[in-house]
Enzyme design. Structure first.
Site, PDB file in Angstrom:
ATOM      1  N   THR A 223      60.291  45.888  23.789  1.00 49.99           N
ATOM      2  CA  THR A 223      59.830  46.048  22.409  1.00 49.99           C
ATOM      3  C   THR A 223      58.373  46.494  22.391  1.00 49.99           C
ATOM      4  O   THR A 223      58.010  47.414  21.655  1.00 49.99           O
ATOM      5  CB  THR A 223      59.994  44.728  21.639  1.00 49.99           C
ATOM      6  OG1 THR A 223      61.364  44.323  21.729  1.00 49.99           O
ATOM      7  CG2 THR A 223      59.611  44.893  20.183  1.00 49.99           C
TER       8      THR A 223
ATOM      9  N   GLU B  10      66.865  43.891  15.841  1.00 50.99           N
ATOM     10  CA  GLU B  10      66.834  42.543  16.374  1.00 50.99           C
ATOM     11  C   GLU B  10      65.834  41.664  15.623  1.00 50.99           C
ATOM     12  O   GLU B  10      66.202  40.732  14.935  1.00 50.99           O
ATOM     13  CB  GLU B  10      66.470  42.599  17.863  1.00 50.99           C
ATOM     14  CG  GLU B  10      67.123  41.520  18.676  1.00 50.99           C
ATOM     15  CD  GLU B  10      67.141  41.862  20.159  1.00 50.99           C
ATOM     16  OE1 GLU B  10      66.529  42.875  20.551  1.00 50.99           O
ATOM     17  OE2 GLU B  10      67.763  41.108  20.913  1.00 50.99           O
TER      18      GLU B  10
ATOM     19  N   THR C  92      47.333  44.359  29.146  1.00 54.51           N
ATOM     20  CA  THR C  92      45.906  44.187  28.930  1.00 54.51           C
ATOM     21  C   THR C  92      45.684  44.005  27.433  1.00 54.51           C
ATOM     22  O   THR C  92      46.628  43.972  26.661  1.00 54.51           O
ATOM     23  CB  THR C  92      45.134  45.423  29.406  1.00 54.51           C
ATOM     24  OG1 THR C  92      45.432  46.486  28.501  1.00 54.51           O
ATOM     25  CG2 THR C  92      45.512  45.814  30.806  1.00 54.51           C
TER      26      THR C  92
ATOM     27  N   GLU D 137      35.447  34.809  48.642  1.00 54.30           N
ATOM     28  CA  GLU D 137      35.492  33.608  49.461  1.00 54.30           C
ATOM     29  C   GLU D 137      34.236  32.764  49.334  1.00 54.30           C
ATOM     30  O   GLU D 137      34.233  31.603  49.717  1.00 54.30           O
ATOM     31  CB  GLU D 137      35.714  33.987  50.932  1.00 54.30           C
ATOM     32  CG  GLU D 137      37.157  34.395  51.180  1.00 54.30           C
ATOM     33  CD  GLU D 137      37.388  34.981  52.552  1.00 54.30           C
ATOM     34  OE1 GLU D 137      36.402  35.388  53.189  1.00 54.30           O
ATOM     35  OE2 GLU D 137      38.539  35.041  52.964  1.00 54.30           O
TER      36      GLU D 137
ATOM     37  N   TRP E 222      18.754  35.750  56.126  1.00 52.77           N
ATOM     38  CA  TRP E 222      18.546  36.921  56.995  1.00 52.77           C
ATOM     39  C   TRP E 222      17.361  37.755  56.520  1.00 52.77           C
ATOM     40  O   TRP E 222      17.190  38.908  56.922  1.00 52.77           O
ATOM     41  CB  TRP E 222      19.816  37.781  57.014  1.00 52.77           C
ATOM     42  CG  TRP E 222      20.950  37.136  57.735  1.00 52.77           C
ATOM     43  CD1 TRP E 222      20.930  36.569  58.971  1.00 52.77           C
ATOM     44  CD2 TRP E 222      22.292  36.981  57.246  1.00 52.77           C
ATOM     45  NE1 TRP E 222      22.152  36.070  59.296  1.00 52.77           N
ATOM     46  CE2 TRP E 222      23.021  36.309  58.252  1.00 52.77           C
ATOM     47  CE3 TRP E 222      22.946  37.341  56.064  1.00 52.77           C
ATOM     48  CZ2 TRP E 222      24.371  35.983  58.125  1.00 52.77           C
ATOM     49  CZ3 TRP E 222      24.286  37.032  55.929  1.00 52.77           C
ATOM     50  CH2 TRP E 222      24.972  36.353  56.947  1.00 52.77           C
TER      51      TRP E 222
END
Lengths: 507, 92
Positions: free
Chosen positions: A48, A72, A236, A314, A327
């Site tokens: 639909t 319907e 979406t 992660e 670092w």
């Protein structure tokens, strides 16, 4: 590209664009114009919605009137159901763009059949409505409902055949929906396909590993081309969006421009750096330095004023910032300057097709020069069936199209193994592969790095040892007197033997 | 209270003509007064909307309630009477 299709472009029937995102790509232009197309699917497969969207886009995108014949649900129910997509059907009805032909059963009403009848009334109503709103497109939803009202399905079939023939005569492009009981069985209940057999589209809603996967397949378009097979689609805020993955053409521009990985030694090993529009896969077990590789690569981009986008599946944002700081790289600064965008999310929060869509939207909006995904293997964790490879194809082709470099990390399934499921999926899609491996030598865990593949460029073939300290990654010399690193079972070759081996190839 | 009946037809098709003839016959034997409207959907398609007519001929009994519909050429009088809850003179 005509060889992708059934017939030559010259012989093709004209198509009518539906405006449904991605669908026109797999339908090679849209629905066959002036024909009826059967849209079948089990209950809950978005038949639909597909029909309504087809009509809605017809009006809003192409300014062409449309008629919805509902057998319907009532028009009021349909209008309410699609409200969440921001589609104001009431307004379209009021402005005489959309017309409903309401043939939904009245609850509690009894209808009996005595003697001969035909469906001329339905056809007359459709014709009237189509004239009133100047329609080019109609949808009938769903035929199965009409069969449950009448017992003589053979007569109903032949009458419906007249109706579809009538639609064709009026020059209308139509979608006719019908229910099917199985995802992979008969095309539809009641043999509806017998009279609208020219064009068939199947919508599926399959449960795989506790997840729902929606796909659309163009089963056939008589006399017109289309892409074969099932394509995933997702819902979406704008309705249905099909992901036309393999319908994407491999015509991405190819660039000669190189980017630095932020590590001069690695750049040299890659023959001068990564290509600007290439996909680089870094494969390594946990702790081998993948995230460091990503961090250095992003930092180099930011230092050159490039926009960089990283997906951390992660680690949290804070972890990422802390690691970079460790670092000696200041990611907070790049973020503040708008050069770096960090997207952290658990892969589990949505399905892969939805991830793909939101990532595309973010890339479209942020327009990065460099993208990193750390790690792709995390996405594999939530994938079902083919959805992972579809995701990888989707994201790689999209990134390449944007002339952006993508660095993806993957974790092999075991500490030493060369391949993992994800690698076998994506290694052929990537332009470069960098392997990071643990090398166990004389009671020590050391790290090795090699460039396995560098499409379109020469590269070093050596396996080099590297170390990691608070300044980052340091690539050293080639491993000497060791064999079998990549097989996961390094073997120390005693000097005498290695001399002998090298001697074998001397003339 | 009498009956209010509506017969929906589409032009002068065989089914339409037959339904009109059959209905005339049935109505002549009705025990109560009746009002019959014949609606040609080809001429007045808008009128078919309220009763959601998809098949023709369709006979609608609007009053007295409940609303009843019979689809077809009405070739079986007894079934029509039963289906519409109508009463014939002789049954009285």
């Amino acid at each position: 590209m005509s060889e992708l299709y059934d017939v030559n472009v010259g012989e093709q029937l004209p198509k009518l664009a539906t405006g449904i995102l991605g669908f026109d790509d797999i339908a090679a232009g849209g629905l066959p114009q002036g024909r009826a197309t059967l849209l079948t699917g089990s209950s809950g497969s978005c038949k639909t919605l597909f029909s309504v969207q087809f009509l809605y886009e017809s009006i809003t995108l192409f300014d062409e009137g449309a008629v919805f014949i509902t057998l319907e649900e009532t028009p009021a129910e349909i209008m309410k159901n699609v409200k969440s997509f921001g589609w104001d059907l009431r307004k379209l009805v009021d402005s005489n763009k959309l017309a409903f032909v309401d043939a939904s059963p009245e609850p509690g009403e009894s209808t009996s059949v005595v003697g001969e009848y035909d469906f001329s009334a339905l056809l007359a109503r459709i014709e009237h409505a189509a004239k009133r709103v100047n329609a080019t497109r109609v949808a009938i939803d769903s035929l199965s409902a009409i069969f449950s009202q009448f017992s003589d399905s053979r007569h109903v079939r032949s009458e419906l055949f007249r109706v579809t023939a009538g639609l064709k005569k009026m020059g209308l492009t139509s979608i006719i929906t019908a229910e099917r009981s199985d995802e992979y069985g008969d095309i539809s209940r009641y043999g509806v396909e017998e009279f609208v057999s020219d064009n068939v589209i199947v919508l599926r809603n399959v449960a795989e590993a506790e997840r729902r996967r929606r796909t659309v397949e163009v089963l056939k378009f008589r006399g017109a081309g289309h892409q074969k097979g099932e394509y995933p689609f997702t819902l979406t805020g704008n309705g249905i969006e099909v992901l036309p993955l393999s319908a994407l053409e491999l015509t991405m521009p190819s660039s000669e421009v190189r980017l630095s990985a932020g590590n001069p030694d690695l750049d040299r090993m890659c023959g001068g750096g990564f290509f600007r529009d290439s996909i680089i896969m870094a494969s390594g077990a946990t702790g081998t330095g993948k995230t460091l590789l990503v961090t250095t690569y992003l930092n180099d981009g930011c230092m050159k004023g490039e926009r960089t986008l990283v997906y951390a599946f992660e680690e949290s944002r804070d972890q990422l910032l802390r690691n970079a700081r460790g670092w000696g790289m200041d990611f907070s600064r790049w973020e503040k300057e708008g050069l770096l965008k960090i997207v952290c999310a658990y892969p589990e929060i949505r399905s892969l097709p939805d991830h793909l869509l939101s990532m595309k939207a973010e890339i479209e909006e942020f327009k990065p020069n460099r993208i990193a995904i750390d790690s792709l293997s995390a996405m594999e964790r939530v994938s079902v069936g083919k959805s992972f490879s579809e995701f990888v194809i989707g994201i790689t082709s999209f990134i390449k199209h944007k002339e952006t470099a993508g660095l993806f990390t993957v974790v092999p399934s075991s500490m030493h193994s060369v391949t993992s499921v994800s690698e076998s999926h994506i290694s052929s899609l990537t332009d470069s592969i960098i392997l990071l491996r643990y090398v166990e030598l004389m009671g020590q865990m050391r790290r090795g790095l090699t460039v396995l593949k560098m499409r379109g460029s020469a590269h070093e073939k050596e396996i080099r040892e590297f170390t990691i300290n608070d300044k980052g990654m340091h690539i050293g010399d080639q491993f000497h007197n060791v064999g079998g690193i990549l097989t996961g079972a390094p073997m120390h070759i005693i000097s005498g033997e290695s001399d002998k081996l090298s001697g074998m190839f001397q003339k | 209270m009498g009956y209010i009946l509506k017969l929906y037809i589409t032009g002068q098709t065989v089914n339409s003509v037959r339904a009109m003839e059959n209905l005339k016959e049935i109505c002549s034997g009705l025990a109560k007064d009746y009002e019959l409207r014949i609606i040609d959907i080809l001429k007045d398609p808008q009128l078919a909307e309220d009763d959601k007519i998809i098949a023709t001929p369709t006979l609608v009994k609007e009053l007295p309630p409940p609303l009843r519909k019979i689809i077809g050429d009405l070739s079986n009088t007894e079934k029509v009477l039963l289906g519409l809850d109508l009463v014939h003179k002789k049954e009285k």
